[in-house]
Design a protein around this motif. Structure first.
Motif: not given
Length: 137
Positions: A5-6, A8-13, A26-28, A110-114
């Protein structure tokens, strides 16, 4: 699920601001984005910024909101609502000034937080109907 959730909240931003620093975070670089209007997937942060740029060219005030999310292991399904005003050409349709509110269903890996992969399914028919490009049924 809380970490997802956290994230995707950053991703939404990111998608609501097109912040290039967040894109890098956020993106590999190897990420692939499968979108309905492109034969080949777009890749990496630059590819995602291209998607956002295309949407913002037609709807400069566009904002996404998360309606629901389901996560399992490295896969996440997110249902978004996109809202904006048709103030620029979109899919060859000149600006109409009409508001839009459409859903999108996106699947992420997702992979390694990206984000490493996305398959996006926006309601393009609904969007094109709302701007008058397709007759309402």
């Amino acid at each position: 699920m809380e970490a997802t959730k956290q994230f995707f909240n950053q991703f939404l931003q990111f998608i609501n601001t097109a912040d290039e620093d967040l894109a890098q975070q956020l993106i590999s670089p190897a990420a692939k984005f499968h979108v309905p209007f492109q034969a080949d997937p777009l890749q990496g942060p630059k590819g995602y910024l291209t998607i956002i740029g295309m949407m913002r060219s037609g709807f400069p005030d566009i904002q996404w909101s998360i309606e629901e999310m389901i996560a399992e292991n490295d896969k996440v399904a997110v249902r978004f609502t996109m809202k904006g005003t048709h103030k620029g050409t979109f899919f060859g349709v000149p600006a109409t000034g009409k508001p839009i509110a459409v859903s999108a269903m996106n699947f992420y890996r997702l992979y390694e937080n990206q984000i490493i992969e996305e398959v996006g399914q926006p309601d393009l028919l609904g969007l094109l109907t709302q701007i008058g490009a397709v007759p309402a049924i």
